[in-house]
Design a protein around this motif. Structure first.
Motif, PDB file in Angstrom:
ATOM      1  N   GLY B 302       0.837  -1.199   0.000  1.00 33.56           N
ATOM      2  CA  GLY B 302       0.000   0.000   0.000  1.00 33.56           C
ATOM      3  C   GLY B 302       0.860   1.232   0.000  1.00 33.56           C
ATOM      4  O   GLY B 302       1.100   1.839   1.038  1.00 33.56           O
ATOM      5  N   GLY B 303       1.361   1.574  -1.155  1.00 34.60           N
ATOM      6  CA  GLY B 303       2.330   2.660  -1.220  1.00 34.60           C
ATOM      7  C   GLY B 303       3.715   2.073  -1.053  1.00 34.60           C
ATOM      8  O   GLY B 303       3.899   1.145  -0.260  1.00 34.60           O
ATOM      9  N   VAL B 304       4.702   2.616  -1.764  1.00 35.48           N
ATOM     10  CA  VAL B 304       6.018   1.962  -1.837  1.00 35.48           C
ATOM     11  C   VAL B 304       6.677   1.793  -0.478  1.00 35.48           C
ATOM     12  O   VAL B 304       7.486   0.898  -0.290  1.00 35.48           O
ATOM     13  CB  VAL B 304       6.987   2.724  -2.763  1.00 35.48           C
ATOM     14  N   SER B 305       6.320   2.631   0.492  1.00 35.83           N
ATOM     15  CA  SER B 305       7.059   2.554   1.745  1.00 35.83           C
ATOM     16  C   SER B 305       6.675   1.346   2.587  1.00 35.83           C
ATOM     17  O   SER B 305       7.285   1.087   3.605  1.00 35.83           O
ATOM     18  CB  SER B 305       6.854   3.835   2.557  1.00 35.83           C
ATOM     19  N   VAL B 346      15.002  -6.155  -9.134  1.00 34.61           N
ATOM     20  CA  VAL B 346      16.140  -5.277  -8.841  1.00 34.61           C
ATOM     21  C   VAL B 346      15.815  -3.872  -9.320  1.00 34.61           C
ATOM     22  O   VAL B 346      16.081  -2.873  -8.645  1.00 34.61           O
ATOM     23  CB  VAL B 346      17.418  -5.817  -9.514  1.00 34.61           C
ATOM     24  N   MET B 347      15.186  -3.820 -10.480  1.00 31.77           N
ATOM     25  CA  MET B 347      14.816  -2.516 -11.035  1.00 31.77           C
ATOM     26  C   MET B 347      13.746  -1.850 -10.160  1.00 31.77           C
ATOM     27  O   MET B 347      13.788  -0.644  -9.932  1.00 31.77           O
ATOM     28  CB  MET B 347      14.298  -2.698 -12.453  1.00 31.77           C
ATOM     29  N   VAL B 348      12.838  -2.678  -9.656  1.00 32.28           N
ATOM     30  CA  VAL B 348      11.818  -2.129  -8.759  1.00 32.28           C
ATOM     31  C   VAL B 348      12.481  -1.518  -7.532  1.00 32.28           C
ATOM     32  O   VAL B 348      12.190  -0.388  -7.130  1.00 32.28           O
ATOM     33  CB  VAL B 348      10.813  -3.239  -8.336  1.00 32.28           C
ATOM     34  N   ALA B 349      13.415  -2.281  -6.953  1.00 34.20           N
ATOM     35  CA  ALA B 349      14.106  -1.788  -5.759  1.00 34.20           C
ATOM     36  C   ALA B 349      14.858  -0.505  -6.073  1.00 34.20           C
ATOM     37  O   ALA B 349      14.823   0.471  -5.314  1.00 34.20           O
ATOM     38  CB  ALA B 349      15.061  -2.856  -5.237  1.00 34.20           C
ATOM     39  N   ARG B 350      15.533  -0.488  -7.217  1.00 28.16           N
ATOM     40  CA  ARG B 350      16.308   0.701  -7.596  1.00 28.16           C
ATOM     41  C   ARG B 350      15.390   1.894  -7.784  1.00 28.16           C
ATOM     42  O   ARG B 350      15.683   3.001  -7.354  1.00 28.16           O
ATOM     43  CB  ARG B 350      17.090   0.397  -8.878  1.00 28.16           C
ATOM     44  N   GLY B 415      10.259   3.587   5.496  1.00 28.56           N
ATOM     45  CA  GLY B 415       9.675   3.208   4.218  1.00 28.56           C
ATOM     46  C   GLY B 415      10.743   2.700   3.268  1.00 28.56           C
ATOM     47  O   GLY B 415      10.604   1.646   2.639  1.00 28.56           O
ATOM     48  N   ASN B 416      11.827   3.450   3.192  1.00 28.60           N
ATOM     49  CA  ASN B 416      12.944   3.071   2.336  1.00 28.60           C
ATOM     50  C   ASN B 416      13.510   1.726   2.788  1.00 28.60           C
ATOM     51  O   ASN B 416      13.712   0.805   1.991  1.00 28.60           O
ATOM     52  CB  ASN B 416      14.006   4.172   2.456  1.00 28.60           C
ATOM     53  N   ASN B 417      13.698   1.632   4.085  1.00 33.85           N
ATOM     54  CA  ASN B 417      14.241   0.438   4.713  1.00 33.85           C
ATOM     55  C   ASN B 417      13.376  -0.783   4.401  1.00 33.85           C
ATOM     56  O   ASN B 417      13.860  -1.799   3.895  1.00 33.85           O
ATOM     57  CB  ASN B 417      14.275   0.772   6.215  1.00 33.85           C
ATOM     58  N   TRP B 418      12.061  -0.668   4.651  1.00 36.74           N
ATOM     59  CA  TRP B 418      11.183  -1.822   4.446  1.00 36.74           C
ATOM     60  C   TRP B 418      11.043  -2.176   2.987  1.00 36.74           C
ATOM     61  O   TRP B 418      11.030  -3.356   2.627  1.00 36.74           O
ATOM     62  CB  TRP B 418       9.808  -1.557   5.063  1.00 36.74           C
ATOM     63  N   ALA B 419      10.937  -1.159   2.140  1.00 37.65           N
ATOM     64  CA  ALA B 419      10.777  -1.462   0.717  1.00 37.65           C
ATOM     65  C   ALA B 419      11.963  -2.268   0.218  1.00 37.65           C
ATOM     66  O   ALA B 419      11.813  -3.347  -0.361  1.00 37.65           O
ATOM     67  CB  ALA B 419      10.633  -0.162  -0.071  1.00 37.65           C
ATOM     68  N   VAL B 420      13.167  -1.761   0.487  1.00 38.35           N
ATOM     69  CA  VAL B 420      14.355  -2.435  -0.031  1.00 38.35           C
ATOM     70  C   VAL B 420      14.550  -3.783   0.652  1.00 38.35           C
ATOM     71  O   VAL B 420      14.844  -4.788   0.012  1.00 38.35           O
ATOM     72  CB  VAL B 420      15.589  -1.527   0.127  1.00 38.35           C
ATOM     73  N   ARG B 421      14.376  -3.799   1.964  1.00 33.27           N
ATOM     74  CA  ARG B 421      14.630  -5.031   2.699  1.00 33.27           C
ATOM     75  C   ARG B 421      13.660  -6.147   2.294  1.00 33.27           C
ATOM     76  O   ARG B 421      14.066  -7.294   2.109  1.00 33.27           O
ATOM     77  CB  ARG B 421      14.505  -4.757   4.200  1.00 33.27           C
TER      78      ARG B 421
END
Lengths: 559, 447
Positions: B302-305, B346-350, B415-421
């Motif tokens: 629900g939203g990138v974060s 990977v592209m999504v994460a980037r 948000g950044n942390n959870w998205a990437v992790r």
């Protein structure tokens, strides 16, 4: 009293101070960048985070708080246990140090801050030694932000101390943060320059080498500097300063923290006003008038002439006047007045006055609208002499009555024949009225810089500025503060204190044959208290805090 | 009991209850004709505290992302405080993939204004500011017109609510942001409203005690406030019949929710569903299935974060328990972005890291520097130039930042942390395939 245990040390506190404040007060170090005692708390650098255990209000048992807490913002709680040396806290310190350095140019060898840089110190103490950052660094520009300051944005760690300073202390808000994320930088508000009367302080509060003093830039490595605690010798504020010098040369002046006087700041006027000390115009040779022309001489010949002239005046019953400069210390004023009175003898009292007290505009208090009594208020004094009150105090103690103020003194000296003057002002001080009043009188002048009178004086003695001697100044609030000699007097000059000590010794020598003692301000203060009953000079004089004298770090090693 | 008809979308034709082509902005007259401002009339007949109690009893949870109970938040306002209080309406909808509030602002602005009026009445708030995202130009114009209508009809200002039917007067203003994601963070929003740089504030003090201009302030999402009139109108029990209770013993997720679905589905758009609807049902029944008949691979919750749901988590129930059950940060705005089997994670994460790098306000060191570093690292990974050890570095960096470990002031870094992790953890093989092995130099001692 409430107690908190920080890194194993029990600390007591009252009220609700932050953990960081209590730690610092108890001699414990917690690394911090953005926190500054005189500025608001933003808790943004995140290196001061600690792990905290708080007692459960019901059971009283210690329970860990799951997240790390910023010690600069978190108030102490009774019974809490704080650790900045736990694995979690240390991991954060290492992470923050690594983050701060990834876009930092690491140009310490050419950075002015090197040696007093918190990035260096904390890297050494809390950092990880090597960086895992392999990408390209962000390059930020260097900016000329104001008449005294350069901003090297690439070294900036965005602690925002400087921005808060211009908002909260000067109220001028020239600096702001622009951009976002890691390309964020400090910049000038469009159309403004960092040009206020306190602008130099931003270089002091910058924990890294981003804000640099143009005046000091590339002139000296900081570990070569000896730091002598001193008092502002240019205005009546009595600002506590540290004179930083090497081999008899001053390189910069920085504020010393004193919450009852200047807080953490000094004005640019005080910071850069010392330049005249090393002016090549400084008077460095005693001179005397010979057949209408001044010729160089030495101190003892000059003293002889002064003594002879005064003896002659006393014989003839001529009046003697003396002008005590408000640039002199209390001790010097005392020695000067004592000597003049002794030289004039019992029959004829000298006309002693206080030299002109320069005033520029009105007192200004920062931040605008603050009262000078506010905790964080800083006042720039309009009175541009450090010791007018101290001189008046001493002269009153000596004479029993108020000394003449300059204008009154000018009227009073109409029929005086011999006039002794002291100057020591950083700029021209001889008014037309004074020059006129002194025409056709015998003038003895002790001064530091050439002016209208230096060419006309019958005897001219080179004096020394406050940085070259010790003494006591009384500031505009009546606070007596002692200062120490930072550098020796420039070659050929002597401090006024020494000159009058010499002259007094010559008088005494004619009776008991002792030589000239070295001028010692502390001894003179004791003498003032003993002979004049000015007990404040042993009771109330504030000495610099212990540890404010710092020797150069440099150790010379024979190879 | 699941929803039987549209609630929030009562006046906004939405599949399956109406055809989106029939949507048009509902202005004051049409709004009143269809029963609008009736809840406001009912509210002012009640005691303000009774209105707060109803919202509290309904267990309405914030629709902006955190799911904090709305009624509970209202009770944090200082009691017996007579001075100025503020309501800040968070219409700074800038989470990538989230566009649910836009639907309300576009077509039913008075629903929001009614919610504002009721909430202000209940909490004794004299002034409401709607902080609208800078990019919502069109929506800002609609709101301005709607606010002008509401003033003209005596909802706001004048002698008091509803032309003096109640002597409590509410003022409502629209404030447009300048395009910063961080101004959707509640205290960043307050700073921005005050005309400052949108740097989130350190807490405490909390906004309910010391918020906008130093006064007690409530900050609510647009959709949350829109739920309030319905709770007043239909009652607490009706509201609690919608949505679902927690299956893991947590607080319930009652009510309906606007869910904006984007990504690789046949019919992206905003749908109104009960909370607790499985993601698969949302995609298959509402969105017409995956685009081009492809298979589902992942979804941003629900939203990138909020992080991503893995391939095996297609049946995740969209309620406030999703975070605890499916290893994501939370329900967020309940606007999922669906990825099909062709998506390069990977592209999504980037791409997500790029967003957070650009939107980090730059206040806290870990987020400011870490977000840029993570982005650069992911770019290198995407190009295939990274080593395997860089994956661990990436996870370490992600784990070092956020308000949850306590290393930042606000939750942007979380948000950044959870998205990437979550992407790395759930799709690690894709990252490993891009990286070359890291060799450890070993020297053998020769005697």
């Amino acid at each position: 009293m409430a107690r908190i245990t920080i890194n194993g040390k029990p600390c007591e506190f009252t009220g609700a101070p932050s953990i960081l404040e209590v730690a610092l007060a108890n001699g414990l170090e917690i690394p911090h960048y953005c926190w500054h005692e005189g500025l608001s708390v933003v808790a943004s650098c995140r290196i001061c985070l600690a792990e905290v255990w708080a007692p459960n209000p019901r059971s009283g048992e210690l329970e860990p708080i799951p997240r790390l807490l910023p010690t600069c913002q978190t108030p102490c709680g009774d019974g809490q246990v704080v650790r900045t040396d736990s694995p979690k806290a240390i991991a954060n310190q290492k992470a923050v140090m690594e983050y701060l350095l990834i876009n930092h140019p690491l140009d310490c060898p050419i950075c002015d801050q090197a040696g007093e840089c918190y990035l260096q110190d904390y890297s050494y103490e809390y950092g990880r030694g090597e960086s895992r950052f392999e990408e390209a660094k962000i390059k930020q520009p260097k900016k000329d932000v104001g008449p005294h300051i350069y901003l090297y944005s690439d070294r900036c760690i965005m602690c925002s101390r400087c921005v808060r300073f211009t908002r909260e202390v000067t109220g001028t808000a020239e600096l702001c943060v622009v951009g976002r994320g890691s390309s964020e930088q400090i910049d000038l508000f469009p159309g403004k320059a960092l040009d206020n009367e306190l602008s130099g302080n931003v270089a002091d509060i910058c924990p890294v080498g981003a804000l640099l003093d143009k005046d000091f830039l590339f002139t000296q490595r900081v570990w070569l500097l000896t730091k002598t605690p001193s008092i502002d010798g240019l205005t009546a504020s009595g600002d506590n300063i540290s004179i930083e010098h090497n081999q008899g040369r001053i390189y910069r002046v920085k504020p010393r923290r004193n919450l009852s006087v200047n807080k953490w700041w000094i004005s640019d006027e005080v910071r850069y006003g010392w330049k005249f000390i090393h002016s090549d115009q400084r008077l460095t040779e005693p001179r005397r008038l010979q057949y209408g022309e001044q010729v160089g001489t030495n101190f003892s010949a000059a003293y002889d002439e002064i003594d002879e002239r005064l003896a002659a005046a006393r014989e003839a019953g001529a009046k003697v006047a003396a002008l005590v400069s408000p640039m002199l210390s209390c001790e010097e004023a005392y020695l000067m007045a004592r000597w003049v009175r002794a030289a004039c003898g019992e029959q004829s009292r000298p006309i002693i006055g206080v030299g002109p007290v320069p005033v520029n505009g009105e007192d200004r208090t920062f931040p605008p609208g603050a009262s000078p009594a506010d905790r964080n208020a800083f006042t720039i004094r309009a009175e541009k002499a450090p010791n007018a009150r101290g001189v008046r105090r001493v002269l009153k103690g000596l004479n029993g009555t108020e000394a003449f103020e300059f204008a009154k003194w000018l009227e009073a000296i109409k029929d005086a024949e011999v006039v002794l003057l002291t100057g020591n002002y950083p700029s021209e001080w001889v008014t037309k009225d004074l020059a006129k009043a002194l025409s056709r009188k015998c003038i003895f002048l002790i001064d530091t810089l050439p002016n209208d009178l230096t060419g006309k004086a019958n005897v001219l003695l080179p004096g020394a500025t406050w940085a070259e001697k010790s003494g006591t100044f009384e500031n505009a609030n009546g606070l007596l503060q002692a200062f120490e000699q930072a550098i020796p007097p420039v070659e050929g000059s002597r401090s006024e204190g020494q000159i009058f000590a010499d002259l007094l010794a010559r008088r005494a020598a004619s009776t008991n044959g002792h030589g000239a003692p070295r001028y010692n301000a502390a001894a003179v203060r004791e003498e003032m208290a003993a002979s004049l009953g000015l007990m404040e000079f042993i009771r109330d004089v504030q000495a610099p805090a212990a540890g404010s004298f710092i020797e150069s770090d440099m150790e010379l090693v024979e190879l | 009991m699941p929803m039987t008809g549209p609630v929030l979308t009562r006046r906004i034709p939405t599949f399956p209850y109406g055809n989106p082509r029939d949507r048009r902005t509902v202005w004051y007259d049409d709004y009143v004709k269809s029963g609008g401002y009736e809840a406001l009339r009912r509210s002012i007949a009640l005691e303000p505290a009774a209105v707060v109690d109803m919202v509290k009893d309904s267990s309405l949870r914030g629709r902006g992302g955190a799911g904090f109970p709305c009624g509970l938040k209202w009770t944090f306002l200082p009691k017996n405080y007579e001075g100025q209080r503020y309501l800040a309406v968070n219409a700074d909808e800038s989470e990538p993939g989230t566009f649910k509030d836009r639907l309300i602002l576009d077509y039913d602005p008075h629903m929001l204004l009614e919610g504002i009026a009721i909430s202000c009445f209940a909490c004794r708030i004299q002034t409401a500011y709607i902080y609208i995202r800078g990019e919502y130009h069109h929506q800002a114009r609609i709101l301005e017109r709607a606010i002008a209508e509401a003033y003209g009809q005596g909802i706001f200002g004048g002698r008091g609510i509803l032309n003096g039917a109640c002597d409590f007067k509410v003022d409502c203003y629209l404030h447009r942001g300048a395009g910063a994601y961080i101004c959707g963070e509640e205290t960043g929003l307050l700073e921005s409203l005050e005309g400052k740089r949108g740097w989130p504030r350190i807490k405490p003090p909390f906004p309910a005690v010391k918020g906008l201009f130093g006064k007690p302030t409530i900050i609510n999402n647009v959709e949350t406030l829109c739920c309030v009139p319905f709770i007043i109108e239909h009652g607490v029990e009706w509201f609690k019949s919608l949505g679902c209770a927690s299956k893991i013993g947590g607080p319930p997720s009652f009510g309906t929710k606007l869910m904006g679905v984007s990504g690789h589905v046949q019919r992206p758009g905003v749908y109104e569903c009960d909370l607790g609807i499985p993601l698969r049902r949302l995609v298959e029944e509402y969105c017409g299935g995956m685009r081009g008949g492809k298979r589902y691979k992942a979804a941003i919750a629900g939203g990138v974060s909020m992080g991503v749901l893995g391939t095996d988590q297609f049946d995740a129930e969209m309620d406030f328990d999703i975070g605890r059950k499916y290893e994501v940060l939370g329900l967020g705005t309940a606007c999922p972005t669906i990825f099909d089997e062709d998506t390069d994670m990977v592209m999504v994460a980037r791409n997500i890291a790029r967003f957070f790098k650009n939107e980090s306000c730059g206040q806290c060191t870990p987020c400011r520097e870490g977000s840029g570093w993570m982005y650069k690292l992911l770019c290198r990974m995407e190009r295939g130039e990274a080593k395997l050890k860089d994956i661990d570095l990436l996870l370490e960096l992600a784990g070092s930042m956020g308000a949850m470990p306590g290393t930042t002031i606000c939750g942007l870094a979380d948000g950044n942390n959870w998205a990437v992790r979550t992407i790395v953890n759930k799709f690690r093989s894709e990252f490993e395939a891009r990286c070359s092995p890291s060799f450890v130099p070993v020297t053998v001692g020769v005697a």
